[in-house]
Motif scaffolding. Structure first.
Motif, PDB file in Angstrom:
ATOM      1  N   ASP A   1      32.179  38.028  39.876  1.00 44.71           N
ATOM      2  CA  ASP A   1      32.485  36.822  39.994  1.00 44.71           C
ATOM      3  C   ASP A   1      31.474  35.673  40.547  1.00 44.71           C
ATOM      4  O   ASP A   1      31.584  34.589  40.085  1.00 44.71           O
ATOM      5  CB  ASP A   1      33.488  36.764  41.025  1.00 44.71           C
TER       6      ASP A   1
ATOM      7  N   LYS B   1      41.411  46.519  48.715  1.00 43.14           N
ATOM      8  CA  LYS B   1      40.867  45.015  48.755  1.00 43.14           C
ATOM      9  C   LYS B   1      42.144  43.909  48.525  1.00 43.14           C
ATOM     10  O   LYS B   1      42.657  44.100  47.587  1.00 43.14           O
ATOM     11  CB  LYS B   1      39.832  44.777  47.824  1.00 43.14           C
TER      12      LYS B   1
ATOM     13  N   ARG C   1      43.231  35.511  42.669  1.00 40.20           N
ATOM     14  CA  ARG C   1      42.910  36.823  42.313  1.00 40.20           C
ATOM     15  C   ARG C   1      44.139  37.774  42.507  1.00 40.20           C
ATOM     16  O   ARG C   1      43.801  39.116  42.380  1.00 40.20           O
ATOM     17  CB  ARG C   1      41.673  37.509  43.052  1.00 40.20           C
TER      18      ARG C   1
END
Ligand code: PBG
Length: 325
Positions: free
Chosen positions: A122, A196, A217
């Motif tokens: 990213d 996550k 995301r």
């Protein structure tokens, strides 16, 4: 009054309380996340994370040596490149900022501290996603795994001892393990960012890495509503060969952390992320909470929920407090 059971007996003096404390913090269980930025000569403060710096390669090297001196367990390096592109070329360039910085830090600290790197695209992609995109704009899981494999080799070559797989692609741990082993690098540790979550608490970090992300995301990071799924991801990472698994963020996800800690045969870490840092700093700066006590309480809570180690931007400061106690 006949009261045979008096739990307060265990709380009557500081010495007794210290003796019966169930959990303790130790500098060796803290990992310091650090940012290295391409094209600067001097460290620069970050607006969204007061007290955290963008480092030049040289100041990063010195700060990593200080972290080792303070007794923290490791440093986790993040790179902020000057140029980005669709596939995140800078991530696999041996002279890319993160790889160059890793080489400098590894040479400086040797085995005194565990040198770790974030393995994700990213920071290096112009679209800001953690992977490469398919023609329709979606994140292409399997094409991304090929890039992660190249990135893993580059980071291992640069001297990273532990790769933090934070991209949340399916199969990333197995894919990276396989390529490292084939290259004779079965020594490199893999940290699976197993659980996550797609969290608003990454806001200050995204500013720190000047994220170019449009959208979110949510097609790869976990839904904050899901607890069982966090455990499932951790189990999968262990099956794929993760040496350590992570829960992230930490404080809002202590239930997930507790589940993972109860089930995991490998060490479990937690990442106290930028938003957790920023909230406590802001309230502390306003005089609304006792900053230092809150920091210690937050870290103790994360340990109590089951984390063996914690990634925290306060690692060096807290290590100093613990050592002078
Ligand atoms: C992704 C990554 C993120 C963080 C570390 N690595 C978050 C994201 O943008 O999804 C966040 C860390 C923090 O907030 O402190 N490579």
């Amino acid at each position: 009054m006949t009261l045979p059971v008096r739990p307060r007996r265990l709380r009557q003096t500081a010495a007794v309380r210290r003796l019966v404390a169930e959990h303790r913090l130790d500098p060796a269980q803290l990992v310091l996340p650090m940012f290295v930025r391409e094209g600067i000569d001097e460290p620069r403060p970050m607006q969204s994370m007061p007290g955290v710096l963008h480092h030049s390669i040289d100041s990063l090297r010195r700060a990593a040596a200080e972290a080792a001196e303070a007794g923290v367990g490791g440093v986790m390096l993040f790179g902020v490149p000057e140029h980005r592109d669709g596939i995140g070329s800078g991530a696999t360039d041996p002279d890319g900022v993160l790889n160059a910085a890793t080489r400098a830090v590894a040479a400086e600290v040797g085995d005194a501290i565990v040198v770790q790197t974030d393995l994700c695209l990213d920071e290096f992609t112009d679209h800001g996603h953690c992977g490469v995109l398919a023609a329709d704009g979606s994140v292409d899981n399997d094409a991304t795994l090929l890039r992660y494999r190249e990135m893993a080799l580059a980071q291992a070559e640069a001297g990273s001892q532990l790769l933090g797989l934070s991209g949340m692609m399916d199969g990333q741990v197995a894919a990276v393990r396989e390529v490292l082993d084939a290259a004779g690098r079965s020594d490199v540790l893999l940290l699976g960012y197993a659980a996550k979550y797609a969290s608003a608490l990454y806001g200050p970090f995204r500013e720190a890495v000047e994220s170019t992300l449009q959208g979110d995301r949510r097609t790869y990071q976990l839904d904050p509503a899901n607890r069982r799924e966090g455990l499932r991801e951790a189990v999968l990472d262990v099956e794929q060969g993760a040496d350590v698994v992570m829960v992230k963020p930490a404080s809002f996800y202590l239930d997930v952390l507790s589940d993972v800690a109860a089930a995991s045969p490998v060490p479990v870490w937690a990442y106290q992320v930028s938003g957790e840092y920023a909230m406590i700093e802001a309230a502390g700066r306003n005089g609304w909470i006792d900053r230092d006590r809150t920091i210690l309480e937050s870290l103790t809570s994360i340990r109590r929920a089951g984390a063996d180690a914690v990634l925290t931007y306060w690692a060096v400061e807290v290590a100093g407090w613990l050592r002078s106690r």
